[in-house]
Design an enzyme around this catalytic site. Structure first.
Site, PDB file in Angstrom:
ATOM      1  N   ARG A 114      -1.030   0.025  10.011  1.00  0.00           N
ATOM      2  CA  ARG A 114      -0.015  -0.145   8.982  1.00  0.00           C
ATOM      3  C   ARG A 114       1.317   0.480   9.362  1.00  0.00           C
ATOM      4  O   ARG A 114       2.353   0.118   8.818  1.00  0.00           O
ATOM      5  CB  ARG A 114      -0.507   0.447   7.656  1.00  0.00           C
ATOM      6  CG  ARG A 114      -1.636  -0.354   7.043  1.00  0.00           C
ATOM      7  CD  ARG A 114      -2.101   0.238   5.728  1.00  0.00           C
ATOM      8  NE  ARG A 114      -3.241  -0.504   5.219  1.00  0.00           N
ATOM      9  CZ  ARG A 114      -3.955  -0.124   4.176  1.00  0.00           C
ATOM     10  NH1 ARG A 114      -3.644   0.984   3.529  1.00  0.00           N
ATOM     11  NH2 ARG A 114      -4.981  -0.846   3.766  1.00  0.00           N
TER      12      ARG A 114
ATOM     13  N   HIS B 122      -4.785   8.681   4.445  1.00  0.00           N
ATOM     14  CA  HIS B 122      -5.664   9.138   5.522  1.00  0.00           C
ATOM     15  C   HIS B 122      -6.432  10.393   5.123  1.00  0.00           C
ATOM     16  O   HIS B 122      -7.623  10.518   5.439  1.00  0.00           O
ATOM     17  CB  HIS B 122      -4.862   9.396   6.796  1.00  0.00           C
ATOM     18  CG  HIS B 122      -5.708   9.797   7.964  1.00  0.00           C
ATOM     19  ND1 HIS B 122      -6.571   8.923   8.576  1.00  0.00           N
ATOM     20  CD2 HIS B 122      -5.863  10.986   8.611  1.00  0.00           C
ATOM     21  CE1 HIS B 122      -7.201   9.541   9.568  1.00  0.00           C
ATOM     22  NE2 HIS B 122      -6.795  10.799   9.598  1.00  0.00           N
ATOM     23  N   GLY B 123      -5.772  11.298   4.441  1.00  0.00           N
ATOM     24  CA  GLY B 123      -6.439  12.528   4.050  1.00  0.00           C
ATOM     25  C   GLY B 123      -7.599  12.296   3.110  1.00  0.00           C
ATOM     26  O   GLY B 123      -8.726  12.767   3.343  1.00  0.00           O
TER      27      GLY B 123
ATOM     28  N   HIS C 223       0.832  -1.205   0.000  1.00  0.00           N
ATOM     29  CA  HIS C 223       0.000   0.000   0.000  1.00  0.00           C
ATOM     30  C   HIS C 223       0.864   1.252   0.000  1.00  0.00           C
ATOM     31  O   HIS C 223       0.473   2.293   0.511  1.00  0.00           O
ATOM     32  CB  HIS C 223      -0.927   0.020   1.214  1.00  0.00           C
ATOM     33  CG  HIS C 223      -1.862  -1.125   1.260  1.00  0.00           C
ATOM     34  ND1 HIS C 223      -1.572  -2.280   1.935  1.00  0.00           N
ATOM     35  CD2 HIS C 223      -3.075  -1.307   0.698  1.00  0.00           C
ATOM     36  CE1 HIS C 223      -2.575  -3.132   1.802  1.00  0.00           C
ATOM     37  NE2 HIS C 223      -3.496  -2.574   1.056  1.00  0.00           N
TER      38      HIS C 223
ATOM     39  N   THR D  66      -9.616   2.039   8.032  1.00  0.00           N
ATOM     40  CA  THR D  66      -9.742   2.088   9.481  1.00  0.00           C
ATOM     41  C   THR D  66     -10.481   3.327   9.931  1.00  0.00           C
ATOM     42  O   THR D  66     -11.376   3.270  10.783  1.00  0.00           O
ATOM     43  CB  THR D  66      -8.349   2.044  10.126  1.00  0.00           C
ATOM     44  OG1 THR D  66      -7.643   0.889   9.664  1.00  0.00           O
ATOM     45  CG2 THR D  66      -8.456   1.996  11.635  1.00  0.00           C
ATOM     46  N   SER D  67     -10.115   4.477   9.374  1.00  0.00           N
ATOM     47  CA  SER D  67     -10.747   5.717   9.816  1.00  0.00           C
ATOM     48  C   SER D  67     -12.231   5.717   9.500  1.00  0.00           C
ATOM     49  O   SER D  67     -13.047   6.213  10.295  1.00  0.00           O
ATOM     50  CB  SER D  67     -10.071   6.935   9.178  1.00  0.00           C
ATOM     51  OG  SER D  67     -10.235   6.951   7.778  1.00  0.00           O
TER      52      SER D  67
ATOM     53  N   ALA E 125      -1.468  10.554  12.232  1.00  0.00           N
ATOM     54  CA  ALA E 125      -2.386  11.303  11.370  1.00  0.00           C
ATOM     55  C   ALA E 125      -3.818  11.261  11.902  1.00  0.00           C
ATOM     56  O   ALA E 125      -4.537  12.268  11.854  1.00  0.00           O
ATOM     57  CB  ALA E 125      -2.334  10.741   9.949  1.00  0.00           C
TER      58      ALA E 125
END
Length: 584
Positions: free
Chosen positions: A540, A398-399, A217, A441-442, A554
């Site tokens: 990760r 994440h963003g 990833h 995940t988020s 993050a």
């Protein structure tokens, strides 16, 4: 990665659309991914694979007779949402149960796990297995923490072949677990991959150097070494894999399926030179090579890299590995299946049944929608920053994942308010929207946080500051129950716990919600910044703990930024007299 002008927000969806159009003989599209376009007989175990896009042929390319019944397709490098998993599984279930299998990444484990719970709640027999073949990502005594990389293929193939042969769900699970236990992989990278629409790779490798122990990833490797010759690379990969054999296996006289996998831009001719050297090394060690594969099987967009997988087989596993399969990207032997002309549509819409929302709940819904707009804008403003922080020791998504999730939550909230709904329904549907659109995940954690808060508010007789504090506490409980993170693990929990505790204390002392929230947001921000001193123990980033040191998490930073923006909005609204100090 892309050579053409690309809209990153629609790239994965457009790629799946084109893939299905090019492979109608094998697959058809459903909401959430793809399924076989050929008949799946009644009484057949449904093997469902999946994960983020960007790994073709995994996952959609491995759907067909002898392999998977369906593949769940998340966005680029983002685990699919639990609703996607649910819908794909429902589309292929034929009365014998569902077997879910995927790489061992936090988002996939959470999202597939939520779908498994939901399917079980509806009476389906469901089992799941996270693939853990990457020896670089955790020591042998912590195999449950290892990532799934190219070894996904061995587990998927064994599970699919067993199901095709008519095995029961118990047998499919047993055989897939054995395949996982007997699979080991290690990879190297010569350069990082570039996300669609991005200008720079997720990580870089110095000139003349390769990264060892990469993920799929865009995670950087855990070590570096000078780029070797093909022979020396084969010695490194084979040597490390033979240094960790599964229980009961000896190299001399052992049988192993050998998979040399190109990760994106190392092409076949160069792969063949490495494969020749790999076979020499294995033969010298006394290993009997069984039905090998050399090519692109589990990729990472345009990463320049190679991974080697050894799958140690016995008679039973070898027979299943050699069994026929026919999918868009992986074919073996001869197998036929008739086209399925009876197409069912599986939906997953949140119930829009009438609710008995009070005037207070409807007013609170309007306020909550204002706050969702604040959250959405905050996330969009920080999207690039959040991604850059995440890329230091993760995959950099994440963003964009937060942006997609917040957009989905806002759209759901707007729909509820347009229908004159209350705050409890708004939080429930916003949570579903965040999970569905954010993925990863988020997405799972923010989704469960919103729904957890809504569930608590449903039990409250009024929506005053103590009720809001209890709802926020319920959100924390839901996050920890799902993700299992504790303070110190370097996750958003490190910022959420001090926020909740400070809010509780301030409200209990009689502070109005705006002031209490502002104090809690300050505590959350300090804690989020403090995560720079922590080593990640989950997610990760865990295999790259040293790279993460000195940089904040993050997820903690984005949470702190969000609660700070909400606090500023509440304070402004109170000052302007537009929000009651005790209302949410």
């Amino acid at each position: 990665m892309t050579q053409l002008i690309t809209d990153a927000t629609t790239f994965a969806d457009a790629a799946i659309t084109g893939f299905v159009a090019a492979n109608e003989r094998y697959v058809r599209r459903v909401d959430g991914g793809v399924v076989r376009s050929t008949v799946i007989p009644n009484g057949r175990v449904a093997v469902v694979v999946g994960g983020g896009s960007g790994h073709y042929p995994a996952f959609a390319g491995l759907v067909g007779p002898g392999l998977a019944a369906g593949a769940v397709c998340g966005n680029i490098f983002a685990s699919p949402a639990s609703g996607q998993v649910y819908r794909v599984a429902k589309a292929v279930e034929r009365g014998a149960g569902v077997f879910l299998t995927f790489g061992n990444y936090a988002g996939d484990v959470l999202q597939f796990g939520l779908a498994e719970q939901r399917l079980r709640g509806e009476g389906f027999d469901v089992r799941s297995l996270a693939v853990t073949d990457d020896i670089a990502s955790a020591p042998a005594d912590q195999v449950e923490k290892r990532r799934g990389i190219a070894g996904d293929l061995t587990v998927f193939k064994i599970a699919g072949a067993a199901a095709e042969a008519g095995a029961t769900l118990d047998e499919v699970e047993r055989l897939a677990q054995r395949a996982n236990d007997r699979t080991r992989s290690l990879g190297v990278a010569f350069s990082g991959c570039v996300l669609p629409g991005a200008a720079e790779p997720l990580f870089t490798v110095p000139e003349g150097v390769m990264a060892i122990g990469l993920g799929i990833h865009g995670e950087p490797g855990i070590d570096e070494a000078p780029i070797p010759t093909a022979v020396d690379l084969a010695k490194l990969l084979v040597g490390r894999l033979l240094g960790e054999l599964p229980a009961g296996v000896e190299a001399a006289g052992g049988r192993a399926v050998v998979i040399l996998n190109g990760l994106g831009t190392v092409k076949y001719d160069e792969l063949f030179t490495v494969f020749a050297a790999v076979t020499d090394e294995l033969k010298q060690a006394g290993v009997e090579i069984v039905a090998p594969e050399c090519g692109e099987l589990v990729t990472s967009l345009d990463m320049s890299g190679i991974s080697l997988t050894l799958f140690w087989v016995d008679d039973e596993l070898e027979q299943l590995w050699n069994a026929p399969a026919d999918s868009p990207a992986y074919r073996k032997g001869a197998i036929t299946a008739a086209r399925d002309t009876a197409i069912d549509t599986v939906t997953d819409a949140v119930s829009s049944a009438p609710e008995n929302a009070t005037a207070e709940q409807r007013a609170a819904a309007a306020t909550a929608l204002e706050l969702l707009r604040v959250v959405h804008q905050t996330v969009l403003d920080g999207e690039e920053e959040f991604g850059l922080i995440d890329a230091i020791a993760g995959d950099g998504d994440h963003g964009i994942g937060m942006a997609r999730g917040a957009t989905g939550a806002l759209a759901a909230g707007e729909q509820v308010v347009a229908e004159n709904g209350g705050v409890i329904r708004l939080l429930a549907e916003a949570g579903e929207g965040w999970s569905e659109h954010g993925g990863g995940t988020s997405g799972a954690l923010w989704g469960i946080a919103l729904t957890g808060a809504g569930t608590q508010l449903a039990a409250e007789s009024s929506l005053d500051a103590p009720a809001v504090a209890r709802a926020v506490r319920a959100a924390l409980d839901a996050v920890q129950n799902l993700g299992k993170a504790q303070v110190g693990d370097k996750t958003l929990v490190d910022a959420l716990v001090p926020f909740v505790e400070t809010l509780d204390e301030a409200v209990s002392k009689g502070a109005d919600l705006g002031a209490a929230w502002t104090d809690a947001a300050s505590a959350s921000t300090a804690a989020a910044i403090g995560t720079a001193e922590l080593r990640p123990r989950l997610g990760r980033a865990r295999p790259l703990a040293e790279k993460s040191l000195g940089h904040p998490d993050a997820g903690a930073i984005s949470l702190a930024r969000i609660v700070t923006s909400i606090g500023a909005h509440l304070a402004s609204a109170t000052t302007n007299g537009t929000t009651d100090k005790d209302n949410s």
